[in-house]
Design a protein around this motif. Structure first.
Motif, mmCIF file in Angstrom:
data_model
loop_
_atom_site.group_PDB
_atom_site.id
_atom_site.type_symbol
_atom_site.label_atom_id
_atom_site.label_comp_id
_atom_site.label_asym_id
_atom_site.label_seq_id
_atom_site.Cartn_x
_atom_site.Cartn_y
_atom_site.Cartn_z
ATOM 1 N N TYR A 18 0.847 -1.210 0.000
ATOM 2 C CA TYR A 18 0.000 0.000 0.000
ATOM 3 C C TYR A 18 0.871 1.243 0.000
ATOM 4 C CZ TYR A 18 0.818 0.682 5.062
ATOM 5 O OH TYR A 18 1.391 0.888 6.294
ATOM 6 N N ASP A 19 0.315 2.315 -0.534
ATOM 7 C CA ASP A 19 1.005 3.604 -0.535
ATOM 8 C C ASP A 19 0.702 4.325 0.770
ATOM 9 O OD1 ASP A 19 2.010 3.285 -3.142
ATOM 10 O OD2 ASP A 19 0.175 4.107 -4.032
ATOM 11 N N THR A 20 1.739 4.748 1.464
ATOM 12 C CA THR A 20 1.565 5.565 2.677
ATOM 13 C C THR A 20 0.762 6.811 2.339
ATOM 14 O OG1 THR A 20 3.632 4.775 3.626
ATOM 15 C CG2 THR A 20 2.873 6.922 4.390
ATOM 16 N N HIS A 23 1.205 9.717 -0.474
ATOM 17 C CA HIS A 23 2.105 9.198 -1.513
ATOM 18 C C HIS A 23 1.324 8.354 -2.518
ATOM 19 C CE1 HIS A 23 4.978 10.258 1.616
ATOM 20 N NE2 HIS A 23 5.968 10.098 0.756
ATOM 21 N N GLY A 24 1.887 8.260 -3.718
ATOM 22 C CA GLY A 24 1.339 7.349 -4.730
ATOM 23 C C GLY A 24 -0.147 7.588 -4.949
ATOM 24 N N ARG A 25 -0.919 6.496 -4.891
ATOM 25 C CA ARG A 25 -2.348 6.623 -5.154
ATOM 26 C C ARG A 25 -3.187 6.729 -3.889
ATOM 27 N NH1 ARG A 25 -3.196 1.737 -8.954
ATOM 28 N NH2 ARG A 25 -1.197 1.140 -8.062
ATOM 29 N N SER A 26 -2.524 6.875 -2.734
ATOM 30 C CA SER A 26 -3.285 7.102 -1.500
ATOM 31 C C SER A 26 -3.647 8.581 -1.385
ATOM 32 C CB SER A 26 -2.474 6.660 -0.279
ATOM 33 O OG SER A 26 -2.447 5.247 -0.205
ATOM 34 N N THR A 141 5.172 12.843 -6.399
ATOM 35 C CA THR A 141 4.521 12.777 -5.079
ATOM 36 C C THR A 141 3.954 14.158 -4.734
ATOM 37 O OG1 THR A 141 6.112 11.096 -4.408
ATOM 38 C CG2 THR A 141 4.911 12.205 -2.635
#
Ligand SMILES: O=C(O)CC1=CCC(=O)O1
Length: 226
Positions: A18-20, A23-26, A141
């Motif tokens: 998972y993305d924190t 970050h990323g897609r979170s 990011t």
């Protein structure tokens, strides 16, 4: 980030990445955030997936989340692997300054300097395209997401949590990691009751990317051993 390990781990386990937050897609929730918020996210994910207890593998900020998770929610963590991380990363001003820089100019302005600490000079010379793809990842990011997590690290001190970690723990250091040097990782192994230290040669902060075979083998061994 875990692409080099996922196929081998999936031969033995259900693997969840998972993305924190930030970050990323979170999502990028409103801050300020704390390490306990990051642990709440991990617990919410386990709950959502119906997973009562899991092994947790985390690198850098992921390792910090893993330490706090294992200390605060010992029944949720079976084995723990901590890569290239620390219980605290002073001085706080390094992180608050970095947060201010990205809020002012975006993550693109720090991408090159950050990624230069993730890989050894040797890999940077050999694989400029790979380095560029990590720089692009940092630059993509969201500034507020990255800054909020810098402030988590600025505020965080998990030193007092280490003796209460019950999980059997692998502490894995990159020999040439300037961010979490082997001496910092040795202190984790010293204070976590059931911990073993492995120093991976010819690697910096993203040891799992630079030395994928060594790190994958160490993780599989740690997570499957009787
Ligand atoms: O990217 C860095 O500067 C290295 C680092 C240390 C802790 C963390 O989350 O990243």
């Amino acid at each position: 980030m875990w692409d080099p390990q996922v196929a081998a781990l999936a031969e033995h386990f259900r693997v969840v990445r998972y993305d924190t937050r930030g970050h990323g897609r979170s999502p990028v929730p409103d801050g300020p955030h704390s390490i306990d918020d990051l642990v709440d996210d991990a617990v919410a994910l386990l709950d959502r997936l119906g997973v009562e207890r899991a092994h947790f593998v985390g690198l850098s900020l992921g390792g910090m989340t893993g330490m706090r998770l294992a200390a605060r929610e010992p029944d949720r963590v079976d084995r723990l692997a901590l890569l290239c991380t620390g219980a605290a990363m002073p001085p706080a001003s390094n992180w608050t300054d970095r947060a201010a820089t990205v809020r002012g100019g975006g993550t693109g302005v720090i991408a090159q300097a950050v990624v230069s600490r993730w890989f050894t000079e040797s890999l940077r010379g050999q694989s400029p395209d790979r380095i560029a793809s990590f720089e692009a990842m940092v630059a993509a990011t969201p500034a507020e997401g990255y800054a909020g997590c810098c402030e988590v690290i600025a505020e965080m001190d998990l030193t007092g949590d280490l003796p209460s970690i019950r999980a059997r723990t692998l502490v894995l250091a990159g020999e040439d990691d300037p961010a979490a040097p082997p001496s910092m990782m040795a202190a984790l192994a010293e204070h976590i009751p059931d911990a073993e230290l492995l120093v991976v040669p010819q690697s910096a902060h993203l040891a799992n990317v630079e030395q994928p075979e060594t790190v994958t083998e160490a993780l599989v061994q740690h997570l499957t051993a009787d």
